[in-house]
Structures are given as C-alpha cells and as structure tokens.
Design an enzyme around this catalytic site. Structure first.
Site, mmCIF file in Angstrom:
data_model
loop_
_atom_site.group_PDB
_atom_site.id
_atom_site.type_symbol
_atom_site.label_atom_id
_atom_site.label_comp_id
_atom_site.label_asym_id
_atom_site.label_seq_id
_atom_site.Cartn_x
_atom_site.Cartn_y
_atom_site.Cartn_z
ATOM 1 C CE1 TYR A 141 33.455 32.569 47.305
ATOM 2 C CE2 TYR A 141 31.289 32.876 46.220
ATOM 3 C CZ TYR A 141 32.538 32.743 47.101
ATOM 4 O OH TYR A 141 33.321 32.923 45.456
ATOM 5 C CE LYS A 186 48.675 32.205 51.763
ATOM 6 N NZ LYS A 186 50.079 32.030 50.659
ATOM 7 C CG ASP A 219 51.072 30.483 47.610
ATOM 8 O OD1 ASP A 219 50.594 29.154 48.164
ATOM 9 O OD2 ASP A 219 51.786 31.365 48.562
ATOM 10 C CG ASP A 243 34.608 31.680 42.876
ATOM 11 O OD1 ASP A 243 34.086 31.340 41.438
ATOM 12 O OD2 ASP A 243 35.031 32.961 43.066
ATOM 13 C CG ASP A 247 36.569 31.264 36.924
ATOM 14 O OD1 ASP A 247 35.763 30.721 36.819
ATOM 15 O OD2 ASP A 247 36.430 32.256 36.397
HETATM 16 C C1 IPM Z 1 30.588 30.463 40.737
HETATM 17 C C2 IPM Z 1 30.249 32.388 40.322
HETATM 18 C C3 IPM Z 1 29.647 32.407 41.815
HETATM 19 C C4 IPM Z 1 30.684 32.283 43.069
HETATM 20 C C5 IPM Z 1 29.004 33.856 41.711
HETATM 21 C C6 IPM Z 1 28.113 34.014 40.536
HETATM 22 C C7 IPM Z 1 28.684 33.865 43.394
HETATM 23 O O1 IPM Z 1 31.283 32.782 40.503
HETATM 24 O O2 IPM Z 1 29.791 29.601 41.164
HETATM 25 O O3 IPM Z 1 31.573 30.388 40.621
HETATM 26 O O4 IPM Z 1 31.510 33.280 43.427
HETATM 27 O O5 IPM Z 1 29.734 31.211 43.803
HETATM 28 MG MG MG Z 2 33.319 31.474 40.303
#
Ligand code: IPM
Ligand code: MG
Length: 354
Positions: A141, A186, A219, A243, A247
C-alpha cells in the site's frame, strides 16, 4: 469524562452510518454521565469536491487534537477514474500513516441470531471468535508506485521494526484471549513474507513462549477460514492480505455490514475507528445501510481510545439486543422479514441503551 471525537463521515453511506454511531455515542454519554463533543471534517471524495485534496490540513489537525476519530467510508464511482490525480482512498491512507496507526484490529464474531445470513453452513459458525490484526501502514500500500504506458510497479517493503511492533501487539492480544496466534504470509514466494516469518519466530520464542504460534500461507488461510473458522484465535498479517482476508471473514458474520475496526498506534488516545465496509454507492442515500459495524466501531473507540470498557460493553450489548429483537437491515434480514432502515436500527440500539 470529557472527550473530543472527530467525525469523518466521508462518502456514500458513510454519513448515514456515522450519524447512527454518533447518536449511539451521545446516548452512552448521557447514560454514563460523560461529555462527548463531536466535530466533523471532510475526508475522501467529499473533501476532493470541496477542497481538491482527499485529506485537508484542517481534517488532519482535528484528528490530531481528538481523543478518537470515527470514520464512515470513502470512495465512489465519481472519483474512481484510473487516471485521476487524486483519489478518495489516498485520504484514508494518508490519515492512517500520519497518525501512526500501524495496527488494525478487526474482530469477527458471528452473532448467533444471524447465522442464517451467512453463506457458510451454520454448524461451522457457532463459536467462531477471531481477531484479525492487520498491519496498516506498510507493505504494498505504501511502497513506491509508478506507471508508464507500458508497465506499472508497486513496491512491497517491510522493515523489521514495522513487523516487530504489529506482531508484539497481536501477540499481546492473543495472550489475553485463547493464546493462539496465526501469522499469515506468502513465504513460499515473497521475500517480505520470509522476513515477516523470521521476526514472528524470534519474537514468539523470546517474548511469548506461552502462546501457540503457527504460520499459514495466505492462499491456504483463505480456504481454512471458511472450512474451519473456529480454529482461529488471533491472526496477524500484512496490510494487503489483511484487507482481503477480512472481507472474506465478514461472510462468517453474515455481512460486511457487521465488522467494526480499530486502528491503533503507540498510544491509546487518538485511534481511528471505522467499519471495514466501503461506501456502498449502490445503496447510498436510501437509508437502508447497516449501521451496526459503525456503531460497533464506536464501541471500540470507547474501549481502546477513551478506556471506558463498561461503556463499550454496554454499547455492544445494545447492538446485540437490537439484533436479537429482530431489527435487521436488508443485508441481514431473512426473505420473509421486512428489513429495518438504518435509522430504525439506530433507534433499536438507543432503545436498548435505555
Ligand atoms: C479497508 C478499505 C481500504 C483499504 C480502502 C478504502 C483504501 O478497503 O479499510 O479495508 O484497502 O485499506
Ligand atoms: Mg478493505
């Protein structure tokens, strides 16, 4: 207690969900006799439209003064042209970096009353209680980036010091839980991961011999998270893996709209608290977004930055009882139940707070 809370609503559903979290914090303040002052500032696309930059100086100055920062979400199709010079997400990344928030805590604990909202079989979900600690200010990042007409480069870099501090923080949290730490990397491909793994081993042996520490390739972790989620306690991982995996892990909790987060630095004060979900432009402005992740983020603000654990628990219990009573937004409601609005979910939390 008196506290200044910065509110960065951001874009999309950000304003709708932060409104409910601010109302909930107001109710906590009344019930426990605190004085919380809320000051709003611009971040992300809203800031770009008003000022041309994603993180205005005023916003950063407010966040530095504040005892805690509550954020909604940033981004949206209006600002996502791949050739745009400024992007809403840059504002959030700059803010995390400027405040030194290197550790992002993302708890994943499916609520027993909404196991049916998850695409995963309910018998795999009962008892799942995971804390993901995502490194937040390093890795791909923040490495050098460049793009030409024919190629593009994103550098992934980690220093030993960056790995040490987040691993120590995660290991400390594991010690207060079930004493298991899973480090995800990884290492079969990436040099940064091999460094990561060696730092984890050294710190675990020298400072946390009481913990069970395991390494897992990212993975495989993506698969095990769904196959045997109960086996995880604390996960520590680098920025981008964290990240992506969170999700995925949100599906264990039934919805992205259920996962709060706390971003912490060296000091308790001044952390940043935000739901892990994005700005959801497809449903923005309709009053149907799930505010629970943001309200639960506000509870984390109470716990970690204001050091008010009883107040944090009261707010978490209020969210839980709103859910138990069946106040479920569209992302959680079963097909035969009329979904609650964002406001109705906030009202249910307020009612439960008394
Ligand atoms: C999160 C989001 C952010 C990230 C984006 C909006 C930059 O996806 O906080 O998980 O990737 O960190
Ligand atoms: Mg995110």
């Amino acid at each position: 207690m008196r506290a200044l809370i910065a509110v960065l609503a951001g874009d999309g559903i950000g304003p709708e969900v932060t409104d409910e979290a601010v109302r909930a914090l107001g109710a906590v303040a009344r019930r426990f006799g605190h004085e919380f002052r809320f000051e709003s500032a611009l971040l992300g696309g809203a800031a770009i439209d008003a000022t041309g930059v994603a993180l205005p100086e005023d916003t950063l100055a407010l966040c530095r003064r504040a005892d805690g920062v509550l954020m909604g979400a940033v981004g949206g199709p209006r600002w996502s042209d791949p050739n745009a010079a400024v992007r809403p997400e840059q504002g959030l990344l700059q803010l995390r970096k400027a405040l030194g928030l290197f550790a992002n805590l993302r708890p994943v604990a499916p609520h027993p009353a909404v196991l049916g909202a998850s695409p995963i079989k309910p018998e795999l979900l009962a008892g799942v209680d995971i804390l993901v600690v995502r490194e937040l200010t390093g890795g791909i990042y923040f490495g050098d980036k460049r793009r030409s007409d024919t190629d593009a480069v994103d550098v992934c870099r980690y220093t030993v010091a960056e790995i040490e501090r987040v691993v120590r923080l995660a290991a400390g949290l594991a010690r207060a839980r079930r004493r298991k730490l899973t480090s995800i990397d990884k290492a079969n491909v990436l040099e940064t991961s091999r460094l990561w793994r060696s730092v984890v081993d050294r710190i675990a042996a020298a400072e946390f011999p009481d913990l069970e520490v395991e390494h897992m390739l990212v993975d495989a972790a993506a698969m095990h998270l769904l196959r045997r989620p109960r086996d995880f306690d604390v996960i520590v991982t680098e920025n981008m893996f964290g990240d992506i995996l969170t999700d995925e892990a949100s599906m264990l909790a039934g919805s992205l709209g259920m996962l709060p987060s706390a971003s912490l630095g060296e000091r308790a004060r001044g952390g940043l608290y935000e739901p892990i979900h994005g700005s959801a432009p497809d449903i923005a402005g309709r009053g149907i977004a799930n505010p629970y992740a943001t309200i639960l983020s506000a509870a984390m603000l109470l716990r970690h930055s204001l050091e008010l654990p009883a107040e944090a628990r009261a707010l978490e219990e209020a969210v839980s009882s709103a859910i138990v009573r069946g106040t479920l937004t569209a992302d959680l409601a079963p097909a035969n139940v009329t979904p609650a609005t964002t406001r109705a979910a906030g009202d249910a939390v307020l009612a439960a707070l008394g």
